[in-house]
Design a protein around this motif. Structure first.
Motif, PDB file in Angstrom:
ATOM      1  N   PRO A  80    -100.267 -22.218  28.656  1.00 54.95           N
ATOM      2  CA  PRO A  80    -100.801 -20.939  27.962  1.00 54.95           C
ATOM      3  C   PRO A  80     -99.495 -19.791  27.965  1.00 54.95           C
ATOM      4  O   PRO A  80     -98.987 -19.715  29.177  1.00 54.95           O
ATOM      5  CB  PRO A  80    -102.118 -20.786  28.686  1.00 54.95           C
ATOM      6  N   LEU A  81     -99.537 -19.256  27.140  1.00 51.98           N
ATOM      7  CA  LEU A  81     -98.636 -17.924  27.210  1.00 51.98           C
ATOM      8  C   LEU A  81     -99.319 -16.597  27.077  1.00 51.98           C
ATOM      9  O   LEU A  81    -100.430 -16.601  26.272  1.00 51.98           O
ATOM     10  CB  LEU A  81     -97.331 -18.311  26.057  1.00 51.98           C
ATOM     11  N   SER A  82     -98.951 -15.740  27.911  1.00 47.72           N
ATOM     12  CA  SER A  82     -99.811 -14.522  27.717  1.00 47.72           C
ATOM     13  C   SER A  82     -99.112 -13.422  26.693  1.00 47.72           C
ATOM     14  O   SER A  82     -99.719 -12.524  26.473  1.00 47.72           O
ATOM     15  CB  SER A  82     -99.902 -13.890  29.095  1.00 47.72           C
ATOM     16  N   GLN A  83     -97.920 -13.628  26.659  1.00 50.91           N
ATOM     17  CA  GLN A  83     -97.224 -12.739  25.584  1.00 50.91           C
ATOM     18  C   GLN A  83     -95.959 -13.422  25.030  1.00 50.91           C
ATOM     19  O   GLN A  83     -95.164 -14.038  25.874  1.00 50.91           O
ATOM     20  CB  GLN A  83     -96.764 -11.315  26.218  1.00 50.91           C
ATOM     21  N   THR A 105     -95.929 -15.654  30.995  1.00 56.21           N
ATOM     22  CA  THR A 105     -97.086 -16.648  31.162  1.00 56.21           C
ATOM     23  C   THR A 105     -97.323 -16.171  32.769  1.00 56.21           C
ATOM     24  O   THR A 105     -96.748 -15.907  33.596  1.00 56.21           O
ATOM     25  CB  THR A 105     -96.862 -18.058  31.028  1.00 56.21           C
ATOM     26  N   THR A 106     -98.634 -16.830  33.099  1.00 54.06           N
ATOM     27  CA  THR A 106     -99.205 -17.203  34.520  1.00 54.06           C
ATOM     28  C   THR A 106     -99.316 -18.552  34.516  1.00 54.06           C
ATOM     29  O   THR A 106    -100.174 -19.192  34.012  1.00 54.06           O
ATOM     30  CB  THR A 106    -100.216 -16.437  34.673  1.00 54.06           C
ATOM     31  N   GLY A 107     -98.269 -19.192  35.251  1.00 58.70           N
ATOM     32  CA  GLY A 107     -98.427 -20.634  35.606  1.00 58.70           C
ATOM     33  C   GLY A 107     -97.613 -21.241  36.499  1.00 58.70           C
ATOM     34  O   GLY A 107     -96.692 -20.597  37.303  1.00 58.70           O
ATOM     35  N   GLN A 108     -97.216 -22.433  36.580  1.00 56.42           N
ATOM     36  CA  GLN A 108     -96.521 -23.196  37.422  1.00 56.42           C
ATOM     37  C   GLN A 108     -95.062 -23.536  37.166  1.00 56.42           C
ATOM     38  O   GLN A 108     -94.152 -24.197  37.772  1.00 56.42           O
ATOM     39  CB  GLN A 108     -97.051 -24.585  37.786  1.00 56.42           C
ATOM     40  N   THR A 109     -94.678 -23.121  35.828  1.00 55.04           N
ATOM     41  CA  THR A 109     -93.107 -23.281  35.569  1.00 55.04           C
ATOM     42  C   THR A 109     -93.008 -22.320  34.539  1.00 55.04           C
ATOM     43  O   THR A 109     -93.798 -21.418  33.971  1.00 55.04           O
ATOM     44  CB  THR A 109     -93.199 -24.546  34.795  1.00 55.04           C
ATOM     45  N   GLY A 110     -91.421 -22.018  34.528  1.00 57.59           N
ATOM     46  CA  GLY A 110     -90.851 -20.773  33.879  1.00 57.59           C
ATOM     47  C   GLY A 110     -91.046 -21.024  32.394  1.00 57.59           C
ATOM     48  O   GLY A 110     -91.295 -22.105  31.694  1.00 57.59           O
ATOM     49  N   VAL A 111     -90.596 -19.893  31.487  1.00 56.34           N
ATOM     50  CA  VAL A 111     -90.688 -19.929  30.074  1.00 56.34           C
ATOM     51  C   VAL A 111     -89.339 -19.713  29.538  1.00 56.34           C
ATOM     52  O   VAL A 111     -89.513 -19.137  28.236  1.00 56.34           O
ATOM     53  CB  VAL A 111     -91.760 -18.954  29.834  1.00 56.34           C
TER      54      VAL A 111
ATOM     55  N   GLY C  11     -94.148  -0.537  14.536  1.00 58.38           N
ATOM     56  CA  GLY C  11     -94.991  -1.343  13.481  1.00 58.38           C
ATOM     57  C   GLY C  11     -94.624  -2.819  13.388  1.00 58.38           C
ATOM     58  O   GLY C  11     -95.072  -3.494  12.708  1.00 58.38           O
ATOM     59  N   ARG C  12     -94.060  -3.502  14.527  1.00 57.09           N
ATOM     60  CA  ARG C  12     -93.570  -4.928  14.394  1.00 57.09           C
ATOM     61  C   ARG C  12     -95.045  -5.597  14.956  1.00 57.09           C
ATOM     62  O   ARG C  12     -95.567  -5.145  16.093  1.00 57.09           O
ATOM     63  CB  ARG C  12     -92.664  -5.168  15.452  1.00 57.09           C
ATOM     64  N   ALA C  13     -95.278  -6.773  14.314  1.00 53.73           N
ATOM     65  CA  ALA C  13     -96.338  -7.583  14.720  1.00 53.73           C
ATOM     66  C   ALA C  13     -95.866  -8.202  16.074  1.00 53.73           C
ATOM     67  O   ALA C  13     -94.722  -8.620  16.414  1.00 53.73           O
ATOM     68  CB  ALA C  13     -96.623  -8.556  13.728  1.00 53.73           C
ATOM     69  N   ARG C  14     -97.031  -8.303  16.967  1.00 56.58           N
ATOM     70  CA  ARG C  14     -96.819  -8.675  18.242  1.00 56.58           C
ATOM     71  C   ARG C  14     -98.076  -9.446  18.830  1.00 56.58           C
ATOM     72  O   ARG C  14     -99.199  -9.146  18.429  1.00 56.58           O
ATOM     73  CB  ARG C  14     -96.250  -7.769  19.181  1.00 56.58           C
ATOM     74  N   MET C  15     -97.862 -10.467  19.901  1.00 57.05           N
ATOM     75  CA  MET C  15     -98.895 -10.878  20.597  1.00 57.05           C
ATOM     76  C   MET C  15     -99.293 -10.075  21.578  1.00 57.05           C
ATOM     77  O   MET C  15     -98.232  -9.519  22.199  1.00 57.05           O
ATOM     78  CB  MET C  15     -98.614 -12.275  21.167  1.00 57.05           C
ATOM     79  N   VAL C  16    -100.274  -9.526  21.812  1.00 55.11           N
ATOM     80  CA  VAL C  16    -100.701  -8.753  22.945  1.00 55.11           C
ATOM     81  C   VAL C  16    -100.470  -9.296  24.230  1.00 55.11           C
ATOM     82  O   VAL C  16    -100.718 -10.579  24.556  1.00 55.11           O
ATOM     83  CB  VAL C  16    -102.184  -8.245  22.675  1.00 55.11           C
ATOM     84  N   ASP C  17    -100.017  -8.622  25.301  1.00 50.03           N
ATOM     85  CA  ASP C  17     -99.632  -9.194  26.634  1.00 50.03           C
ATOM     86  C   ASP C  17    -101.064  -8.897  27.313  1.00 50.03           C
ATOM     87  O   ASP C  17    -101.843  -7.968  27.450  1.00 50.03           O
ATOM     88  CB  ASP C  17     -98.987  -8.202  27.247  1.00 50.03           C
ATOM     89  N   VAL C  18    -101.640 -10.289  27.437  1.00 48.84           N
ATOM     90  CA  VAL C  18    -103.122 -10.368  28.119  1.00 48.84           C
ATOM     91  C   VAL C  18    -102.817 -10.800  29.735  1.00 48.84           C
ATOM     92  O   VAL C  18    -103.560 -11.320  30.499  1.00 48.84           O
ATOM     93  CB  VAL C  18    -103.866 -11.330  27.499  1.00 48.84           C
ATOM     94  N   GLY C  19    -101.846 -10.842  30.249  1.00 46.04           N
ATOM     95  CA  GLY C  19    -101.152 -11.459  31.397  1.00 46.04           C
ATOM     96  C   GLY C  19    -102.067 -10.311  32.412  1.00 46.04           C
ATOM     97  O   GLY C  19    -102.105 -10.882  33.439  1.00 46.04           O
TER      98      GLY C  19
END
Lengths: 157, 157, 157, 157, 157, 157
Positions: A80-83, A105-111, C11-19
């Motif tokens: 899963p990716l958080s951003q 991300t919050t996980g076991q491997t890098g992104v 104004g750029r579309a982005r995935m919100v950081d939910v971390g």
């Protein structure tokens, strides 16, 4: 026996087992660029006002591709990716476009691979939208610029 | 009004209508490279005997990704492909790896993007398999080298 | 600067950081409907005995699509789902079909979009299977009806 | 009311709710085989030197397919995988190929289906690469051989 | 040099070039089976009345997977399909389930792999839905039974 | 025996065989809408200057989803598309957004489902980007408005 993590002792490609790695917050950044003719860059910059859809389209393609990394890169772990953020800046000096991606991300491997995949597909999307006016474009300078989290700690290019 | 084929008169991103284009045999070739440390290249070349799985894995990832081009590049047309070949050659001069892709179809639009996508994902897969031993690698020089078929005829870089 | 969470300050579309969001159990429910001619509804209800495959097919398509939400909705976060249920009920009063989806996860972000995607694709699948006998169908009333988990707590339409 | 976990009390197919299950380390192993003519096996074994790409290609296809399990099997839960290994061994006794897959995760549900999917797609890939020389091949003996983690504990065939 | 169509003269895996093949109507059929305990079969047959969703779910999964064949099997050509049918029959004699798939296209290459993929994923879906009650099931006897169209003409097992 | 084209004589869901249908140019148009609070619409319209990314993002998501129709709708035929356009217009009268899609192909079957899928996913993407400020939005009025090509000729709602 290989020193390469993705080959086993028989030389077989494998997904590395990350099951014992700690779950930590991780981030990675990557960059790349599309080189084009100055006229091509000018067309995009003109087209940017008022809608900006060449750049917006490529940024979005990069974000969506980052989420498909584990389906594209055979030995990458699905996670899963958080951003995901992909930002493209026109640059008269190149001339061309600078592409930057940041993934968390919050996980076991890098992104890193997710960031690199986002950059690569954003570059390809720019290429696709501009190829009718510029056959000689080139994509390059794709690399990881920063990484944090995990056993190896932070790293900056 | 834009001169860019992928923007309509309102600046909106769009898939170009290829419905009126002739159905012809088309081909495209693209290249790219992964630059790495000489030690990294040596490890792969050593590991190549007897199994060669780093290069084989990356070639296969490139072939499979070429088939996903229309899912990755937002405005690309989905089309059947009659052939995809991705070839990777270690190169001591770079040092690194040269990646070459050739794609063929019989259809209404060209396959440059499929060739470029094959090259890009092959490079990313090499990067993924080697990143544990070499943090400073760089992907670059990705471009179209030849194209044939369609209204604009043949073209060579 | 935008007040919209999915646009950054440029104004750029982005995935919100939910971390930084807490990992909690989350659920969401959504509904929708397909309106059709009474004769179309009658055909399906007759076909239901003994096999029921129109409705079963659409329910399954909804479940499978919910799992693809992050691939379809550009800024959605990929996340594991612990449960997806899609239920379709013929309704003489509409006339047509009521579609209901319930999705659960344990994660950092909600699953409304997964529930809505399940409902939407289930409606489209019904439409696909019935369009040969009924050209004038309409999909509508798709909305979230309940949500729980996460910072904002429970919510009911 | 059904005793089958994947049917609800109305007989409707559903994803089982795993939200209450403990998060544990889980593993599963599966096997299968492709039966072919002795001449076909000999061709592959000859071709193995020096490149081995039939087997390497099928192993990689198995790994990549295991990651797509939740997209292929309608009621499977999407979950991150910490390791996937697919190994293929030519076997003169069959004659044919033995395929073995091992999958690991840390999650709320088991990974038998991921191991079985890896085996199945590896077998299909072997079949695809050999079908031009051998029309009568058969895939079989696909089953789970070991499972660990989760409420039901370890299990061995 | 290899006699295997999917390896080039250097042993590299490749997609065969089908660009020169005639466009003809093609069909392929494949079969397979899932062996299970008699009690498991009885449960499904009981559950079939009135809804039949175990079998309907597996049939549908097979149809959908057949359409994903080129994404799953690395060297398969993507091609439009004009028909996919997957039929599952409970069989007390096995005991278990017989799975049959029939695929049709108009194109430059055959559809055996699509039929085999449909059968395989249908078997895996049955396995998934029944594994909670029967750990010892086995998938087998997957093979092509008929093929028509293309240079090699019709063929029957 | 069913009168529904997607059920066989045993009530089993199936892909209709389109192999005998003529290959013609086909087009379809579909519409839909997202209803929201007037304040939400105002926020988007304000945000449109200068970047317009909410609408551009949703339009692009619609185009990309149209290309995935055969993967999402179980009994849809995979087919190449020659054009996909999705256009979103803010509408103070609703208040909300009007979504319009137009899809073209040259093939053996129509593209209504592709147009409807483009509209649906564009609506869902708008919903996703606005749900943080407006919980009560509703998607509706999704229907086919025009169709041409194929045996049944042109049709307009």
């Amino acid at each position: 026996m290989s020193e390469l993590s993705h080959l086993d002792s028989a030389g077989r490609a494998r997904m590395v087992d990350v099951g014992d790695k700690p779950i930590t917050r991780r981030a990675a950044e990557a960059v790349g660029q599309l080189l084009c003719a100055p006229e091509t860059l000018a067309l995009v910059k003109a087209g940017e006002a008022p809608k900006g859809n060449v750049i917006a389209t490529a940024e979005l393609a990069g974000v969506m591709a980052a989420k498909q990394t584990a389906a594209l890169i055979p030995l990458c772990h699905p996670l899963p990716l958080s951003q995901v953020v992909v930002e493209i800046t026109p640059d008269d000096g190149l001339p061309g476009f600078l592409v930057h991606a940041r993934v968390r991300t919050t996980g076991q491997t890098g992104v890193e691979m997710e960031a690199l995949t986002g950059v690569s597909i954003a570059c390809l999307t720019l290429f696709d939208m501009l190829k009718a006016v510029d056959k000689g474009m080139e994509i390059g300078a794709i690399k990881v610029t920063a990484k944090s989290g995990g056993r190896s700690g932070s790293w900056q290019a």
